[in-house]
Design a protein around this motif. Sequence first.
Motif, PDB file in Angstrom:
ATOM      1  N   UNK A  38     -17.391 -28.276 -67.182  1.00  0.00           N
ATOM      2  CA  UNK A  38     -16.122 -27.562 -67.173  1.00  0.00           C
ATOM      3  C   UNK A  38     -15.154 -28.074 -68.231  1.00  0.00           C
ATOM      4  N   UNK A  39     -15.418 -29.280 -68.786  1.00  0.00           N
ATOM      5  CA  UNK A  39     -14.494 -29.844 -69.758  1.00  0.00           C
ATOM      6  C   UNK A  39     -14.842 -29.457 -71.186  1.00  0.00           C
ATOM      7  N   UNK A  40     -15.925 -28.735 -71.392  1.00  0.00           N
ATOM      8  CA  UNK A  40     -16.306 -28.368 -72.756  1.00  0.00           C
ATOM      9  C   UNK A  40     -15.258 -27.459 -73.369  1.00  0.00           C
ATOM     10  N   UNK A  41     -14.843 -27.806 -74.599  1.00  0.00           N
ATOM     11  CA  UNK A  41     -13.845 -26.979 -75.283  1.00  0.00           C
ATOM     12  C   UNK A  41     -14.315 -26.591 -76.671  1.00  0.00           C
ATOM     13  N   UNK A  42     -15.623 -26.841 -76.974  1.00  0.00           N
ATOM     14  CA  UNK A  42     -16.107 -26.510 -78.300  1.00  0.00           C
ATOM     15  C   UNK A  42     -16.308 -25.023 -78.443  1.00  0.00           C
ATOM     16  N   UNK A  43     -16.068 -24.540 -79.637  1.00  0.00           N
ATOM     17  CA  UNK A  43     -16.251 -23.124 -79.907  1.00  0.00           C
ATOM     18  C   UNK A  43     -17.734 -22.849 -80.066  1.00  0.00           C
ATOM     19  N   UNK A  44     -18.327 -21.957 -79.260  1.00  0.00           N
ATOM     20  CA  UNK A  44     -19.757 -21.715 -79.382  1.00  0.00           C
ATOM     21  C   UNK A  44     -20.060 -20.948 -80.653  1.00  0.00           C
ATOM     22  N   UNK A  45     -21.208 -21.237 -81.227  1.00  0.00           N
ATOM     23  CA  UNK A  45     -21.653 -20.502 -82.406  1.00  0.00           C
ATOM     24  C   UNK A  45     -23.150 -20.398 -82.373  1.00  0.00           C
ATOM     25  N   UNK A  46     -23.709 -19.544 -83.209  1.00  0.00           N
ATOM     26  CA  UNK A  46     -25.155 -19.357 -83.223  1.00  0.00           C
ATOM     27  C   UNK A  46     -25.799 -20.468 -84.040  1.00  0.00           C
ATOM     28  N   UNK A  47     -25.471 -21.729 -83.721  1.00  0.00           N
ATOM     29  CA  UNK A  47     -25.987 -22.869 -84.455  1.00  0.00           C
ATOM     30  C   UNK A  47     -27.493 -22.972 -84.288  1.00  0.00           C
ATOM     31  N   UNK A  48     -28.166 -23.314 -85.361  1.00  0.00           N
ATOM     32  CA  UNK A  48     -29.617 -23.419 -85.359  1.00  0.00           C
ATOM     33  C   UNK A  48     -29.985 -24.882 -85.490  1.00  0.00           C
ATOM     34  N   UNK A  49     -30.846 -25.425 -84.612  1.00  0.00           N
ATOM     35  CA  UNK A  49     -31.244 -26.828 -84.719  1.00  0.00           C
ATOM     36  C   UNK A  49     -31.787 -27.158 -86.105  1.00  0.00           C
ATOM     37  N   UNK A  50     -31.657 -28.416 -86.491  1.00  0.00           N
ATOM     38  CA  UNK A  50     -31.980 -28.836 -87.846  1.00  0.00           C
ATOM     39  C   UNK A  50     -33.409 -28.482 -88.240  1.00  0.00           C
ATOM     40  N   UNK A  51     -34.375 -28.757 -87.354  1.00  0.00           N
ATOM     41  CA  UNK A  51     -35.776 -28.519 -87.734  1.00  0.00           C
ATOM     42  C   UNK A  51     -36.035 -27.032 -87.973  1.00  0.00           C
ATOM     43  N   UNK A  52     -35.352 -26.155 -87.205  1.00  0.00           N
ATOM     44  CA  UNK A  52     -35.512 -24.718 -87.428  1.00  0.00           C
ATOM     45  C   UNK A  52     -34.806 -24.284 -88.704  1.00  0.00           C
ATOM     46  N   UNK A  53     -33.614 -24.848 -88.939  1.00  0.00           N
ATOM     47  CA  UNK A  53     -32.858 -24.490 -90.144  1.00  0.00           C
ATOM     48  C   UNK A  53     -33.658 -24.814 -91.401  1.00  0.00           C
ATOM     49  N   UNK A  54     -34.295 -25.969 -91.408  1.00  0.00           N
ATOM     50  CA  UNK A  54     -35.066 -26.363 -92.581  1.00  0.00           C
ATOM     51  C   UNK A  54     -36.285 -25.463 -92.784  1.00  0.00           C
ATOM     52  N   UNK A  55     -36.936 -25.076 -91.687  1.00  0.00           N
ATOM     53  CA  UNK A  55     -38.073 -24.145 -91.786  1.00  0.00           C
ATOM     54  C   UNK A  55     -37.635 -22.817 -92.398  1.00  0.00           C
ATOM     55  N   UNK A  56     -36.495 -22.312 -91.914  1.00  0.00           N
ATOM     56  CA  UNK A  56     -36.010 -21.007 -92.377  1.00  0.00           C
ATOM     57  C   UNK A  56     -35.614 -21.061 -93.836  1.00  0.00           C
TER      58      UNK A  56
END
Length: 354
Positions: A74-92
């Motif tokens: 309930x304390x999370x205040x980060x703005x959600x985004x379509x972030x891609x994990x590092x290993x997937x980002x590098x593959x793409x």
Amino acid sequence: MTFDEILAQVLDLLQRERRLSYRAIKVRFGLDDDHLEALKDEIIEAKQLAVDEKGRVLVWTGDPASAPLPAATLTSARVPGAAIPTHLAEKILTARHTLEGERKQVTVLFADIKGSTELIEGLDPEEARRLLDPALHVMMDAVHRFEGTVNQVLGDGIMALFGAPIAHEDHALRACYATLAMQAAMQSYTDEVRRAHGLALRIRVGLNSGEVVVRAIGNDLHMDYSAVGQTTHLAARMEQLAAPGSIMLAAPTLRLVEYLVRVNALGPIPVKGLTEPVEVCELLGASAVRRRLQATEARGLTRFVGRDTEIEAVQQALERARAGHGQVVACVGEAGVGKSRLVYEVVHSYRTQG
């Protein structure tokens, strides 16, 4: 996002993954060189939570016991985004130019919080965000766990793809497992929200499989897709048909995962925008069957023909093994060429008895 918000997210990611390349950090958070240097100074010098490796990688050295709170709090205040994990980002990024313009078989996932407008009515915008953001993180984490990509964040829900831009032969099964993990992870957060706010926060999910074309992939990993036929439309309709806490599959997805999951067949259901009713199933859970060949065996295998050369090679290896000379056989081939069936026939052959 502010610098402090980016710093918090990078620290959270680094603590979980232990190692992050500077290139992936720049791409994922859209940083220029100056901001990346400021981030490095803060993490390496000021906070002393990581070290530099060869000027390319950030390596976590902080206390593993001081891990951040899970996303679903309930304390999370980060703005959600379509972030891609590092290993997937590098593959793409590595395969970006070969992926653009390619037609791919995918499974499309839509998930949202049922009745979110009514749930947050009267709440302060910041409080509403703190309530909804953790649910979005639960959805995205489940997608990334099975190597799907979040294509859109839709306010109170997401659209995700399995099988594109990174191809997976078992994209439909990955999508099903992701939705089951999503609902399971959401349950604990639902209970927490009910205790703290007296609200019933539940998600619904829809899946459909078909073709899409990857039009373009930007440097920030934004991906533009063109759906072929009814693929995306029907996935969205499956989500709208789903009751809170449930997962609906269209027939094209069921055909790809039959016997690998447990379902409740609901029969043909009229779908807005389509002239004919659509066969719909509710996904209940995973089955005891774990491999596609097992599912095929349950339906009945066709007669095994050909592969005489391969069978002979394995038979010779077996004979040498019987003579006391241990053997290793590698079976290599394109997807769908029959590797699993060949292994099945060898293992179930009279030649391997004893």
